[in-house]
Design a protein around this motif. Structure first.
Motif, short mmCIF file in Angstrom:
data_model
loop_
_atom_site.label_atom_id
_atom_site.label_comp_id
_atom_site.label_asym_id
_atom_site.label_seq_id
_atom_site.Cartn_x
_atom_site.Cartn_y
_atom_site.Cartn_z
N LYS A 110 14.79 19.18 -3.67
CA LYS A 110 15.02 20.28 -4.60
C LYS A 110 15.14 21.57 -3.79
O LYS A 110 14.15 22.23 -3.51
N GLY A 111 16.35 21.87 -3.37
CA GLY A 111 16.60 23.03 -2.52
C GLY A 111 17.64 22.67 -1.47
O GLY A 111 18.45 21.78 -1.67
N SER A 112 17.60 23.38 -0.35
CA SER A 112 18.55 23.15 0.73
C SER A 112 17.93 22.30 1.83
O SER A 112 16.73 22.06 1.84
N LEU A 113 18.78 21.85 2.75
CA LEU A 113 18.33 21.06 3.89
C LEU A 113 18.98 21.63 5.14
O LEU A 113 20.18 21.87 5.17
N ASN A 114 18.17 21.85 6.18
CA ASN A 114 18.66 22.30 7.48
C ASN A 114 18.34 21.24 8.51
O ASN A 114 17.17 20.92 8.73
N ILE A 115 19.37 20.70 9.15
CA ILE A 115 19.19 19.70 10.20
C ILE A 115 19.43 20.41 11.51
O ILE A 115 20.57 20.71 11.87
N GLY A 116 18.35 20.70 12.25
CA GLY A 116 18.44 21.49 13.47
C GLY A 116 18.42 20.68 14.75
O GLY A 116 18.97 21.08 15.76
N SER A 117 17.76 19.52 14.72
CA SER A 117 17.73 18.67 15.92
C SER A 117 18.48 17.38 15.61
O SER A 117 18.80 17.10 14.45
N GLU A 118 18.78 16.59 16.66
CA GLU A 118 19.55 15.37 16.43
C GLU A 118 18.87 14.52 15.37
O GLU A 118 17.66 14.32 15.39
N PHE A 119 19.65 14.04 14.44
CA PHE A 119 19.16 13.33 13.26
C PHE A 119 19.67 11.89 13.33
O PHE A 119 20.85 11.64 13.11
N LYS A 120 18.78 10.96 13.67
CA LYS A 120 19.14 9.55 13.75
C LYS A 120 18.75 8.87 12.45
O LYS A 120 17.65 9.10 11.93
N VAL A 121 19.64 8.01 11.94
CA VAL A 121 19.49 7.44 10.61
C VAL A 121 19.62 5.92 10.66
O VAL A 121 20.45 5.39 11.39
N LYS A 122 18.79 5.26 9.84
CA LYS A 122 18.87 3.80 9.72
C LYS A 122 18.61 3.43 8.27
O LYS A 122 17.78 4.04 7.60
N GLY A 123 19.33 2.43 7.76
CA GLY A 123 19.12 1.94 6.40
C GLY A 123 20.36 2.09 5.55
O GLY A 123 21.46 2.30 6.05
N LYS A 124 20.16 1.98 4.27
CA LYS A 124 21.24 2.13 3.30
C LYS A 124 20.76 3.10 2.23
O LYS A 124 19.87 2.75 1.45
N GLY A 125 21.32 4.31 2.22
CA GLY A 125 20.84 5.26 1.25
C GLY A 125 21.61 6.55 1.20
O GLY A 125 22.58 6.76 1.93
N ILE A 126 21.15 7.41 0.31
CA ILE A 126 21.77 8.70 0.03
C ILE A 126 20.71 9.78 0.17
O ILE A 126 19.60 9.64 -0.34
N LEU A 127 21.07 10.87 0.84
CA LEU A 127 20.22 12.04 0.94
C LEU A 127 20.90 13.17 0.18
O LEU A 127 21.97 13.63 0.58
N VAL A 128 20.30 13.58 -0.93
CA VAL A 128 20.87 14.60 -1.81
C VAL A 128 20.05 15.87 -1.69
O VAL A 128 18.83 15.85 -1.90
N ALA A 129 20.72 16.98 -1.37
CA ALA A 129 20.08 18.29 -1.42
C ALA A 129 20.66 19.01 -2.62
O ALA A 129 21.88 19.00 -2.83
N LYS A 130 19.80 19.62 -3.42
CA LYS A 130 20.27 20.32 -4.61
C LYS A 130 21.26 21.42 -4.23
O LYS A 130 22.28 21.59 -4.90
N ASP A 131 20.96 22.15 -3.16
CA ASP A 131 21.80 23.28 -2.79
C ASP A 131 22.65 22.96 -1.55
O ASP A 131 23.48 22.08 -1.61
#
Length: 188
Positions: free
Chosen positions: A51-72
């Motif tokens: 609920k809000g914004s998301l700031n990705i500042g460092s390397e972001f490694k991802v695993k799995g099956k999914g969705i990342l939703v930021a409201k803003d």
């Protein structure tokens, strides 16, 4: 009217919040959830709503099956990388925009930005996945290379066939809250 231009599988903010496997009231709560980052790799399984914004500042490694939703808004200042070929990951700036800047050279995700995305760099940014926008301003999009990767955008080839794909069990995540203890409703 922008309401009529939305992709078929885009939900409203309320629907994403209601369907969320993981709900965070703020970005700080998201980053503080150490259970979601085993070994420094983000476990994206399910639907995550911030609920809000998301700031990705460092390397972001991802695993799995999914969705990342930021409201803003989603601001990406470093690379977003899938850790394996089985990972299916989406980033959604549902009511805002997606901005890529700084050390961000690669985003390996299916991306959605409600407002026109902003690319604040004078060097190439590569999106390996997909980019869907509800608004596009060409003057804010420079040095973008988009490589559509269907295997990284959907869990099954059946998902493109609506009548059959909706029954594919790989599409669904079921979770039960820790405090859930009964399957029936009782009157107060």
């Amino acid at each position: 009217d922008s309401q009529n231009c939305k992709p078929a599988n885009l939900y409203s903010l309320l629907q994403y919040a209601k369907k969320a496997t993981h709900f965070y009231k703020s970005e700080a709560d998201f980053w503080a959830d150490s259970d979601r980052f085993p070994g420094g790799i983000y476990d994206c399984t399910g639907v995550t709503y911030i609920k809000g914004s998301l700031n990705i500042g460092s390397e972001f490694k991802v695993k799995g099956k999914g969705i990342l939703v930021a409201k803003d808004n989603i601001v990406i200042s470093n690379n977003v990388r899938r850790t394996d070929t089985d990972t299916v990951f989406s980033l959604i700036a549902r009511a805002g925009h997606m901005e890529m800047k700084g050390s961000c050279d690669f985003v390996e995700a299916s991306c959605y930005s409600n407002s026109s995305p902003i690319f604040n760099k004078t060097t190439k940014i590569e999106i390996n996945g997909n980019l869907v926008v509800n608004e596009f301003k060409r003057d804010t999009v420079d040095y973008l290379e988009l490589n559509y990767n269907s295997a990284a955008c959907r869990v099954s080839p059946l998902s493109v066939m609506r009548d059959v794909g909706k029954f594919d069990p790989k599409r669904y995540i079921v979770s039960v809250a820790d405090n859930w203890s009964s399957y029936k409703f009782a009157k107060k």
